[in-house]
Design a protein around this motif. Structure first.
Motif, PDB file in Angstrom:
ATOM      1  N   ILE A 276      46.359  29.919  48.985  1.00 30.38           N
ATOM      2  CA  ILE A 276      47.190  29.607  47.819  1.00 30.38           C
ATOM      3  C   ILE A 276      47.315  30.847  46.940  1.00 30.38           C
ATOM      4  N   GLU A 277      48.548  31.134  46.540  1.00 25.38           N
ATOM      5  CA  GLU A 277      48.773  32.234  45.602  1.00 25.38           C
ATOM      6  C   GLU A 277      49.674  31.754  44.476  1.00 25.38           C
ATOM      7  N   TYR A 278      49.539  32.395  43.322  1.00 25.45           N
ATOM      8  CA  TYR A 278      50.377  32.033  42.182  1.00 25.45           C
ATOM      9  C   TYR A 278      50.759  33.275  41.401  1.00 25.45           C
ATOM     10  N   CYS A 279      51.688  33.076  40.495  1.00 29.65           N
ATOM     11  CA  CYS A 279      52.168  34.163  39.657  1.00 29.65           C
ATOM     12  C   CYS A 279      52.474  33.587  38.282  1.00 29.65           C
TER      13      CYS A 279
ATOM     14  N   THR B  95      39.256  26.295  42.293  1.00 27.18           N
ATOM     15  CA  THR B  95      40.185  25.748  41.303  1.00 27.18           C
ATOM     16  C   THR B  95      40.976  26.899  40.703  1.00 27.18           C
ATOM     17  N   LEU B  96      42.310  26.802  40.798  1.00 25.55           N
ATOM     18  CA  LEU B  96      43.174  27.900  40.348  1.00 25.55           C
ATOM     19  C   LEU B  96      43.624  27.710  38.917  1.00 25.55           C
ATOM     20  N   CYS B  97      43.903  26.458  38.540  1.00 25.67           N
ATOM     21  CA  CYS B  97      44.296  26.216  37.156  1.00 25.67           C
ATOM     22  C   CYS B  97      44.151  24.730  36.839  1.00 25.67           C
TER      23      CYS B  97
ATOM     24  N   GLU C 160      54.128  40.661  35.222  1.00 27.11           N
ATOM     25  CA  GLU C 160      53.721  39.615  36.157  1.00 27.11           C
ATOM     26  C   GLU C 160      52.230  39.707  36.451  1.00 27.11           C
ATOM     27  N   HIS C 161      51.586  38.540  36.526  1.00 25.78           N
ATOM     28  CA  HIS C 161      50.172  38.475  36.852  1.00 25.78           C
ATOM     29  C   HIS C 161      50.027  37.599  38.092  1.00 25.78           C
ATOM     30  N   ILE C 162      49.298  38.081  39.088  1.00 29.51           N
ATOM     31  CA  ILE C 162      49.148  37.308  40.317  1.00 29.51           C
ATOM     32  C   ILE C 162      47.674  36.981  40.568  1.00 29.51           C
ATOM     33  N   GLY C 163      47.489  35.879  41.299  1.00 28.02           N
ATOM     34  CA  GLY C 163      46.132  35.474  41.621  1.00 28.02           C
ATOM     35  C   GLY C 163      46.124  34.641  42.876  1.00 28.02           C
ATOM     36  N   SER C 164      44.938  34.356  43.379  1.00 30.67           N
ATOM     37  CA  SER C 164      44.815  33.552  44.594  1.00 30.67           C
ATOM     38  C   SER C 164      43.446  32.894  44.638  1.00 30.67           C
TER      39      SER C 164
ATOM     40  N   LYS D  80      51.384  21.157  27.457  1.00 32.88           N
ATOM     41  CA  LYS D  80      52.383  21.777  28.328  1.00 32.88           C
ATOM     42  C   LYS D  80      52.018  23.222  28.691  1.00 32.88           C
ATOM     43  N   PHE D  81      50.722  23.435  28.960  1.00 35.49           N
ATOM     44  CA  PHE D  81      50.319  24.753  29.443  1.00 35.49           C
ATOM     45  C   PHE D  81      49.314  24.601  30.571  1.00 35.49           C
ATOM     46  N   ASN D  82      49.160  25.675  31.340  1.00 35.76           N
ATOM     47  CA  ASN D  82      48.158  25.714  32.390  1.00 35.76           C
ATOM     48  C   ASN D  82      47.007  26.600  31.934  1.00 35.76           C
ATOM     49  N   SER D  83      45.795  26.104  32.109  1.00 36.58           N
ATOM     50  CA  SER D  83      44.619  26.931  31.876  1.00 36.58           C
ATOM     51  C   SER D  83      44.266  27.569  33.212  1.00 36.58           C
ATOM     52  N   VAL D  84      44.683  28.829  33.367  1.00 32.59           N
ATOM     53  CA  VAL D  84      44.530  29.528  34.643  1.00 32.59           C
ATOM     54  C   VAL D  84      43.129  30.120  34.736  1.00 32.59           C
ATOM     55  N   SER D  85      42.490  29.951  35.886  1.00 35.09           N
ATOM     56  CA  SER D  85      41.151  30.498  36.090  1.00 35.09           C
ATOM     57  C   SER D  85      41.206  32.019  36.103  1.00 35.09           C
ATOM     58  N   ALA D  86      40.573  32.638  35.105  1.00 31.63           N
ATOM     59  CA  ALA D  86      40.605  34.105  35.008  1.00 31.63           C
ATOM     60  C   ALA D  86      39.981  34.761  36.234  1.00 31.63           C
ATOM     61  N   THR D  87      39.011  34.082  36.845  1.00 32.64           N
ATOM     62  CA  THR D  87      38.330  34.684  37.992  1.00 32.64           C
ATOM     63  C   THR D  87      39.199  34.666  39.248  1.00 32.64           C
ATOM     64  N   SER D  88      40.314  33.905  39.226  1.00 30.12           N
ATOM     65  CA  SER D  88      41.215  33.900  40.376  1.00 30.12           C
ATOM     66  C   SER D  88      42.317  34.945  40.243  1.00 30.12           C
ATOM     67  N   LEU D  89      42.405  35.597  39.092  1.00 30.09           N
ATOM     68  CA  LEU D  89      43.415  36.643  38.893  1.00 30.09           C
ATOM     69  C   LEU D  89      43.036  37.901  39.674  1.00 30.09           C
ATOM     70  N   LYS D  90      44.061  38.557  40.200  1.00 31.90           N
ATOM     71  CA  LYS D  90      43.789  39.771  40.970  1.00 31.90           C
ATOM     72  C   LYS D  90      43.264  40.885  40.056  1.00 31.90           C
ATOM     73  N   ASN D  91      43.935  41.104  38.954  1.00 34.32           N
ATOM     74  CA  ASN D  91      43.489  42.109  37.978  1.00 34.32           C
ATOM     75  C   ASN D  91      43.416  41.454  36.606  1.00 34.32           C
ATOM     76  N   ASN D  92      42.261  40.928  36.282  1.00 31.40           N
ATOM     77  CA  ASN D  92      42.142  40.269  34.985  1.00 31.40           C
ATOM     78  C   ASN D  92      41.903  41.307  33.896  1.00 31.40           C
ATOM     79  N   LYS D  93      42.891  41.467  33.010  1.00 29.30           N
ATOM     80  CA  LYS D  93      42.735  42.418  31.900  1.00 29.30           C
ATOM     81  C   LYS D  93      42.493  41.688  30.581  1.00 29.30           C
ATOM     82  N   PHE D  94      42.323  40.355  30.664  1.00 31.61           N
ATOM     83  CA  PHE D  94      42.159  39.568  29.446  1.00 31.61           C
ATOM     84  C   PHE D  94      40.675  39.395  29.116  1.00 31.61           C
ATOM     85  N   SER D  95      40.408  39.223  27.838  1.00 25.39           N
ATOM     86  CA  SER D  95      39.047  38.915  27.409  1.00 25.39           C
ATOM     87  C   SER D  95      39.098  37.663  26.537  1.00 25.39           C
TER      88      SER D  95
END
Ligand SMILES: [Zn+2]
Ligand SMILES: [Zn+2]
Length: 138
Positions: free
Chosen positions: A13-16, A82-84, A3-7, A91-106
């Motif tokens: 607003i929070e999401y998962c 902007t969160l996503c 699970e990845h969470i952000g706000s 049919k996908f969401n482009s989620v803002s990486a900077t809104s993720l709590k722990n962004n481990k993606f590059s």
């Protein structure tokens, strides 16, 4: 599934989202520049069904994308983060990486680089595409 969470900035607003993203991109299109106040948006692409808002109700701004289909931006009405962006054609969401709590993606690719400002920064060893890579629609 992981699970990845952000706000947003203010926390209203929070999401998962669950599981691995299908892509992670730097997008240099003019809309992303306006939204971020920067040269690019760092988007984590997550299948729509794997994404949920878990706190608060985001506001929506819709525009028509290059595909002719809607892009729906979900943002906080209080702090304006902007969160996503929901890309309805894919049919996908482009989620803002900077809104993720722990962004481990590059970023795996840079897209819409033909719209990038002259002062844009591009990561090394990441493929660049003028608009979208062949076969990715748009
Ligand atoms: Zn907020
Ligand atoms: Zn963009």
């Amino acid at each position: 599934m992981e699970e990845h969470i952000g706000s947003c900035c203010c926390g209203d607003i929070e999401y998962c989202f669950k599981g691995d993203p299908i892509n992670s991109i730097f997008c240099y299109c003019s809309e992303c520049q306006s939204l971020t106040g920067s040269d690019k948006w760092f988007g984590i692409w997550v299948p729509k069904d794997n994404f949920n808002f878990t706190k608060g109700a985001p506001s929506t701004y819709s525009r028509v994308g290059d595909s002719g289909k809607k892009v729906n931006y979900q943002f906080c009405g209080n702090c304006s983060t902007t969160l996503c962006a929901e890309i309805t054609v894919g049919k996908f969401n482009s989620v803002s990486a900077t809104s993720l709590k722990n962004n481990k993606f590059s970023p795996k690719m840079s897209i819409y680089t033909s719209s990038a400002p002259s002062w844009a920064l591009f990561p090394e060893n990441v493929p660049k595409f003028d608009i979208l890579p062949p076969g990715m629609g748009g």
